[in-house]
Every structure is written in C-alpha cells, then in structure tokens.
Design a protein around this motif. Sequence first.
Motif, PDB file in Angstrom:
ATOM      1  N   LEU A  93       0.809  -1.222   0.000  1.00 12.61           N
ATOM      2  CA  LEU A  93       0.000   0.000   0.000  1.00 12.61           C
ATOM      3  C   LEU A  93       0.838   1.266   0.000  1.00 12.61           C
ATOM      4  O   LEU A  93       0.314   2.359  -0.188  1.00 12.61           O
ATOM      5  N   MET A  94       2.142   1.135   0.226  1.00 15.19           N
ATOM      6  CA  MET A  94       3.017   2.307   0.174  1.00 15.19           C
ATOM      7  C   MET A  94       3.414   2.608  -1.271  1.00 15.19           C
ATOM      8  O   MET A  94       3.451   1.711  -2.121  1.00 15.19           O
ATOM      9  N   SER A  95       3.749   3.865  -1.528  1.00 14.37           N
ATOM     10  CA  SER A  95       4.125   4.283  -2.872  1.00 14.37           C
ATOM     11  C   SER A  95       5.453   3.659  -3.292  1.00 14.37           C
ATOM     12  O   SER A  95       6.215   3.145  -2.461  1.00 14.37           O
ATOM     13  N   VAL A  96       5.725   3.749  -4.588  1.00  7.49           N
ATOM     14  CA  VAL A  96       6.989   3.233  -5.120  1.00  7.49           C
ATOM     15  C   VAL A  96       8.170   3.927  -4.456  1.00  7.49           C
ATOM     16  O   VAL A  96       9.116   3.276  -4.009  1.00  7.49           O
ATOM     17  N   TRP A  97       8.101   5.257  -4.361  1.00  2.00           N
ATOM     18  CA  TRP A  97       9.251   5.977  -3.807  1.00  2.00           C
ATOM     19  C   TRP A  97       9.455   5.702  -2.322  1.00  2.00           C
ATOM     20  O   TRP A  97      10.587   5.637  -1.840  1.00  2.00           O
TER      21      TRP A  97
END
Length: 263
Positions: A93-97
């Motif tokens: 659920l966390m962004s790529v960055w």
Amino acid sequence: MTPLLETRDVGKTFGSVVALRGVSMTVERGGVTCVLGDNGAGKSTLIKILSGVHAPDSGTYLVDGEPVRFGSPREALDRGIATVYQDLAMIPLMSVWRNFFLGSEPPARGPSRALGGFDVATAKRVAREELRRMGIDIRDVDQPVGTLSGGERQSVAIARAVHFGARVLILDEPTSALGVKQAGVVLRYIAQARDRGLGVVFITHNPHHAYPVGDRFLLLNRGAGLGEYGKADIGRDELTSLMAGGAELDELAHELRRTDTPS
C-alpha cells in the motif's frame, strides 16, 4: 582479476542433515553466476551463507580475495552484498518511492530535520532517476507498489539495491512466479545490473531463464555441486539435461516405453 565473491568447498550441516557439501563458485565483476537446482538442492542454504545469515561449517568464503566469516546479514550488506528475496520486503500500500527508500529516507532540510522528517521531493526525484537509469519506466512513483506487475516490483527491488551501494546482487528465484513477458522484464534488468559492473548471483530452477543472461553456471543436486561451467563450456541443451538429471530421465523414458509395449 580477483573475484568479488568466491566459495571453496563450502559445507553446511544442520544436525544430521547435510545441506551443502563441497560447493565452490565464483562471482566476478560485471558477471552473472547462475545457481541452478531443484527444490532441496541446497540453493536456499547457499544464499544464506553468501548473505551472512549462516556461517559455513567447512570450506572458505572469500570477498575480494579475503576470507570472511559474517556474523549477520548487516555485515554482508556493509561489504556491498545485497540480497533480494522472493517476498521483496515491500509494503504493497506504500508508494513506489517510499518503498524505494524504506528505512533510509533522506533527512529533511531546515527545522523539520530536528523533528525527524525527511525530504520527500528529493526522495521522489532520486527514485525516479535511479529507476530510469536502470531502464525502468514507472508511470508514477506516487502509485502504490502493489499496483505494479511482479516484474516491475522485482525491478524496483533491484534498482533499490544498486542505488544503496550493492556490489554483489543476490537474486532469489526472481522469475519463478512470473509469466514469460514479465520474466523477460526481470532478465533485462539483471543484464542492466551486470553491465553496470555488479556481480550478480541469479538463483533459479529454470535453465531457460538462466542461460540468456548467465556467464557462469553452478549446478546443485542434494547439497552437492555438480560443477561450475563457463558459458563457453556448456550449451543450453546440456545445461538443461544436467539440471534435469539427464541419465535418470533417459532411464525413466526407457522404463515407460517398456511399460507401454503390449505383452
């Protein structure tokens, strides 16, 4: 040239179980060493020795030509040996960055630095640049990493390891759960890492994935090394036959033909 990594007659036992015995391999700068074997061949134990999880019970493990005995994965990582496992250690659920910098976020500037903040703009820019440098085209570094394909997630993990100083990249079955197209994506990024001068250890049970990118091939069977071959010394068909246990398959085929013959 001194190899980045080398094992000489390495062995490991767990109680009465012999997990590895007499395994020798070499990992060179700008080269891909493929470790092939079926389930139970000893691939996982070898990974854990190379990455500092286990110390070998016999034989010698060398980094840059010097014998080492790592006490933890942190010690191996400090020497530039990074391992990308099948589960990738990513938060869907966390962004790529955020996944790219997870645990190593660039600190914020100004007053926010004292509060433990981090520099979001820099993190996004660096993640985007590093992915692009590896030839990885991510549509939006703000998108959750769980929305990426399996091949794209593997490529993000590879780029992350390279950015944080890996000199040796150990990849644990990176193509095992992927389709043909996505496996091709990962193989392309393995070649990119090799071309940037890294040493790559590619663990796989699939000789058709190993042969196009491999420079050296170590075959394992029930914990023992069946030999390490340079690409000039072994063809794809021979590699596949050794990997599959050619003599055993020939015998099985002979038995099946006899069974099918009417009495």
